[in-house]
Design an enzyme around this catalytic site. Sequence first.
Site, PDB file in Angstrom:
ATOM      1  N   ARG A 185     -93.873 -24.234 -36.793  1.00 29.73           N
ATOM      2  CA  ARG A 185     -93.731 -25.668 -36.565  1.00 29.73           C
ATOM      3  C   ARG A 185     -93.306 -26.008 -35.139  1.00 29.73           C
ATOM      4  O   ARG A 185     -93.174 -27.169 -34.789  1.00 29.73           O
ATOM      5  CB  ARG A 185     -92.712 -26.233 -37.561  1.00 29.73           C
ATOM      6  CG  ARG A 185     -93.249 -26.235 -38.981  1.00 29.73           C
ATOM      7  CD  ARG A 185     -92.145 -26.378 -40.020  1.00 29.73           C
ATOM      8  NE  ARG A 185     -92.699 -26.477 -41.363  1.00 29.73           N
ATOM      9  CZ  ARG A 185     -93.159 -25.460 -42.078  1.00 29.73           C
ATOM     10  NH1 ARG A 185     -93.153 -24.244 -41.574  1.00 29.73           N
ATOM     11  NH2 ARG A 185     -93.640 -25.634 -43.294  1.00 29.73           N
ATOM     12  N   PHE A 189     -75.772 -29.391 -35.637  1.00 33.83           N
ATOM     13  CA  PHE A 189     -74.715 -30.253 -36.163  1.00 33.83           C
ATOM     14  C   PHE A 189     -74.224 -31.242 -35.104  1.00 33.83           C
ATOM     15  O   PHE A 189     -73.759 -32.335 -35.433  1.00 33.83           O
ATOM     16  CB  PHE A 189     -73.550 -29.397 -36.681  1.00 33.83           C
ATOM     17  CG  PHE A 189     -72.584 -30.149 -37.541  1.00 33.83           C
ATOM     18  CD1 PHE A 189     -72.914 -30.475 -38.853  1.00 33.83           C
ATOM     19  CD2 PHE A 189     -71.351 -30.526 -37.056  1.00 33.83           C
ATOM     20  CE1 PHE A 189     -72.021 -31.179 -39.662  1.00 33.83           C
ATOM     21  CE2 PHE A 189     -70.451 -31.217 -37.855  1.00 33.83           C
ATOM     22  CZ  PHE A 189     -70.788 -31.550 -39.157  1.00 33.83           C
ATOM     23  N   GLU A 190     -74.370 -30.903 -33.840  1.00 35.03           N
ATOM     24  CA  GLU A 190     -73.936 -31.765 -32.741  1.00 35.03           C
ATOM     25  C   GLU A 190     -75.014 -32.757 -32.291  1.00 35.03           C
ATOM     26  O   GLU A 190     -74.758 -33.611 -31.431  1.00 35.03           O
ATOM     27  CB  GLU A 190     -73.485 -30.911 -31.549  1.00 35.03           C
ATOM     28  CG  GLU A 190     -72.207 -30.130 -31.807  1.00 35.03           C
ATOM     29  CD  GLU A 190     -72.396 -28.874 -32.662  1.00 35.03           C
ATOM     30  OE1 GLU A 190     -71.420 -28.471 -33.335  1.00 35.03           O
ATOM     31  OE2 GLU A 190     -73.507 -28.302 -32.686  1.00 35.03           O
ATOM     32  N   HIS A 198     -73.854 -23.001 -45.787  1.00 28.92           N
ATOM     33  CA  HIS A 198     -73.820 -23.541 -44.422  1.00 28.92           C
ATOM     34  C   HIS A 198     -75.087 -24.336 -44.106  1.00 28.92           C
ATOM     35  O   HIS A 198     -75.036 -25.405 -43.504  1.00 28.92           O
ATOM     36  CB  HIS A 198     -73.637 -22.384 -43.432  1.00 28.92           C
ATOM     37  CG  HIS A 198     -73.566 -22.797 -42.004  1.00 28.92           C
ATOM     38  ND1 HIS A 198     -74.672 -22.843 -41.193  1.00 28.92           N
ATOM     39  CD2 HIS A 198     -72.519 -23.188 -41.254  1.00 28.92           C
ATOM     40  CE1 HIS A 198     -74.307 -23.231 -39.986  1.00 28.92           C
ATOM     41  NE2 HIS A 198     -72.997 -23.453 -39.998  1.00 28.92           N
ATOM     42  N   VAL A 250     -83.067 -26.724 -34.995  1.00 28.60           N
ATOM     43  CA  VAL A 250     -83.599 -25.894 -36.070  1.00 28.60           C
ATOM     44  C   VAL A 250     -82.436 -25.268 -36.820  1.00 28.60           C
ATOM     45  O   VAL A 250     -81.474 -24.811 -36.216  1.00 28.60           O
ATOM     46  CB  VAL A 250     -84.579 -24.817 -35.543  1.00 28.60           C
ATOM     47  CG1 VAL A 250     -83.915 -23.890 -34.550  1.00 28.60           C
ATOM     48  CG2 VAL A 250     -85.196 -24.019 -36.683  1.00 28.60           C
ATOM     49  N   ILE A 299     -82.028 -22.480 -39.944  1.00 26.81           N
ATOM     50  CA  ILE A 299     -82.736 -21.522 -40.786  1.00 26.81           C
ATOM     51  C   ILE A 299     -81.808 -21.088 -41.912  1.00 26.81           C
ATOM     52  O   ILE A 299     -80.667 -20.705 -41.674  1.00 26.81           O
ATOM     53  CB  ILE A 299     -83.227 -20.322 -39.959  1.00 26.81           C
ATOM     54  CG1 ILE A 299     -84.220 -20.824 -38.890  1.00 26.81           C
ATOM     55  CG2 ILE A 299     -83.866 -19.265 -40.860  1.00 26.81           C
ATOM     56  CD1 ILE A 299     -84.694 -19.766 -37.913  1.00 26.81           C
TER      57      ILE A 299
END
Length: 160
Positions: A133, A65-66, A94, A86, A88
């Site tokens: 990935r 988010f940052e 959320h 990443v 998950i």
Amino acid sequence: MSGAGSPTTAITPADGLAPDGRPLRLAIVAAQWHDAVMNGLIDGATRLAAEAGLSPDLIRVPGSFELPLGAQRAAADHDAVVALGVVIRGGTPHFDYVCDGATAGLMRVMLDTGVPVGFGLLTCDDEKQALDRAGLPGSVEDKGYEAAAAALAMVRSGQV
């Protein structure tokens, strides 16, 4: 598989040069959650940078988010930014909020600053997808490498 049809990337030291011939300034902005996945993503982006003859600046932020704020600050004095993180999926919304916010924020950074931001934010249903990935031994994709290649390609295209 998400990598199907992806472009082939051949990187040379010329890819590390701006259109005016000077070495590019590259920043890798990386979240701190999920160490194994993040280490793989960072290694992939760093490997791409080395193939282009660059020594990127690594900037760590607390989480995905940052990433937009970290990318915005990096864009102030870099020619290209690679954003790596990443998220998950869990049992709450959320996941959706973080993915949407980070994605929209990174796009805004790119459009507001004109600095390319390579999108290396993995949004996965489970840890196995993320590991597949991350560019680790046994992974089927290397999204850190691909995100760095995309950022450099935008600079080299002369379109920014």
